[in-house]
Design a protein around this motif. Structure first.
Motif, PDB file in Angstrom:
ATOM      1  N   ASP A 130       0.857  -1.181   0.000  1.00  0.00           N
ATOM      2  CA  ASP A 130       0.000   0.000   0.000  1.00  0.00           C
ATOM      3  C   ASP A 130       0.891   1.228   0.000  1.00  0.00           C
ATOM      4  OD1 ASP A 130      -1.603   2.231   0.793  1.00  0.00           O
ATOM      5  OD2 ASP A 130      -3.070   0.867   1.693  1.00  0.00           O
ATOM      6  N   HIS A 163      -3.948  -7.153  -0.743  1.00  0.00           N
ATOM      7  CA  HIS A 163      -4.326  -5.733  -0.678  1.00  0.00           C
ATOM      8  C   HIS A 163      -3.322  -4.986  -1.556  1.00  0.00           C
ATOM      9  CE1 HIS A 163      -5.420  -1.852   1.435  1.00  0.00           C
ATOM     10  NE2 HIS A 163      -4.197  -1.557   0.997  1.00  0.00           N
ATOM     11  N   ARG A 165      -2.803  -1.279  -3.168  1.00  0.00           N
ATOM     12  CA  ARG A 165      -3.228   0.115  -3.344  1.00  0.00           C
ATOM     13  C   ARG A 165      -2.068   0.944  -3.878  1.00  0.00           C
ATOM     14  NH1 ARG A 165      -6.831   3.967   0.725  1.00  0.00           N
ATOM     15  NH2 ARG A 165      -7.386   5.466  -0.903  1.00  0.00           N
ATOM     16  N   ASP A 166      -2.238   1.449  -5.088  1.00  0.00           N
ATOM     17  CA  ASP A 166      -1.220   2.268  -5.759  1.00  0.00           C
ATOM     18  C   ASP A 166       0.108   1.529  -5.877  1.00  0.00           C
ATOM     19  OD1 ASP A 166      -3.182   4.165  -5.748  1.00  0.00           O
ATOM     20  OD2 ASP A 166      -2.213   5.523  -4.329  1.00  0.00           O
ATOM     21  N   SER A 190      -8.365  -3.332  -8.034  1.00  0.00           N
ATOM     22  CA  SER A 190      -8.271  -1.898  -8.331  1.00  0.00           C
ATOM     23  C   SER A 190      -7.467  -1.608  -9.591  1.00  0.00           C
ATOM     24  CB  SER A 190      -7.636  -1.155  -7.145  1.00  0.00           C
ATOM     25  OG  SER A 190      -6.332  -1.663  -6.871  1.00  0.00           O
TER      26      SER A 190
END
Length: 288
Positions: A130, A163, A165-166, A190
């Motif tokens: 993340d 997970h 994220r970016d 995502s």
């Protein structure tokens, strides 16, 4: 309608489905209330996900007590830097913490490893990277923790719950370098359509949350459109990511039908067909 008021129960699904990722411990309802509401709309199974040692213990205990609940255990990517480097300010959900260094991270990972051996624990995660909340100083701790979780998942034959994220390229790099477990799930997928094709070639499951319904989420819908139906899951990530038209209000497993119906429209599938496929996919991913 108040932003804090729970949305109404949607029309029940005709075919049972599973919520592949939820946080019952962060929701206002009791576990029994949450499961009853979910069952009322034919969401018959949930995967309760831990984000730290205490939450992972709770997930395992809750899954042991409720047949409709399966557990996934982990240190969230943002938890590893907090353990190693400390967090003098803390957050709304977590107290301030003194630096513990590598020894504290190793101790926490050992607890996750022990929990992962339990039968009711069907996943190791959410783990990954993340880069949204953790700055450059925490990246090494995140990656060390991620690699350790990959090994834990493989050692115990459990699904790996990602997970991301970016950090798309780095997550894919670590998975390729370390060797992904047989069953790998991208929670709250995502990425874009091209990343979905990469995940499909690798056999990774892609779990879509309520944000696939948001107006600005066309790249997510494009990814869902090209994702093979046999690799698609649905989740709430409750209490977060409540689907439209209830965005901003509390999410819960009973709202899965709202997201699933939007997904069926994107896929051009009958909702019963998609629900049946998703239930089978979730059972295959988490071996229940």
């Amino acid at each position: 309608m108040s932003r804090t008021e729970a949305p109404p129960l949607p029309e029940p699904l005709r075919v049972p489905v599973a919520d592949s990722h939820t946080h019952l411990d962060m929701q206002d309802a009791t576990v029994e209330e949450a499961l009853a509401r979910a069952a009322a709309v034919n969401v018959t199974t949930v995967v309760q996900v831990g984000c730290d040692v205490a939450g992972s213990r709770w997930a395992a205990e809750t899954a042991a007590a409720h047949p409709a609940v399966h557990a996934s255990v982990a240190l969230h990517p943002n938890e590893a830097p907090r353990i190693v480097h400390g967090d003098p300010d803390g957050t709304a959900r977590q107290r301030a913490r003194e630096p513990g260094g590598k020894a504290a991270l190793d101790e926490a990972l050992a607890e996750i490893d022990a929990l992962a051996a339990l039968d009711q624990v069907r996943g190791v995660g959410e783990t990954g990277l993340d880069f949204f909340r953790t700055g450059p100083e925490g990246i090494a701790a995140q990656e060390e923790s991620f690699r350790a979780h990959i090994e834990i998942a493989k050692r115990h034959g459990k699904a790996l719950v990602i997970h991301d994220r970016d950090a798309h390229a780095d997550v894919l790099r670590v998975l390729a370098d370390a060797g992904a477990p047989e069953r790998t799930v991208f929670h709250c997928y995502s990425g874009d359509a091209e990343m979905a094709r990469i995940c499909a070639r690798a056999g990774y499951f892609m779990s879509f949350a309520g944000n696939v319904t948001f107006k600005n989420a066309q790249p997510l819908r494009d990814a869902l459109a090209v994702a093979p139906v046999e690799l698609v899951l649905v989740e709430t990530d409750a209490p977060f990511l409540t689907p439209a038209p209830y965005r901003g209000r509390p999410n819960a497993p009973y709202l899965i039908p709202v997201t699933l119906r939007a997904m069926a429209e994107v896929k051009g599938l009958d909702e019963d067909v998609l629900a049946a496929a998703i239930y089978d996919n979730t059972a295959r991913a988490f071996d229940f």
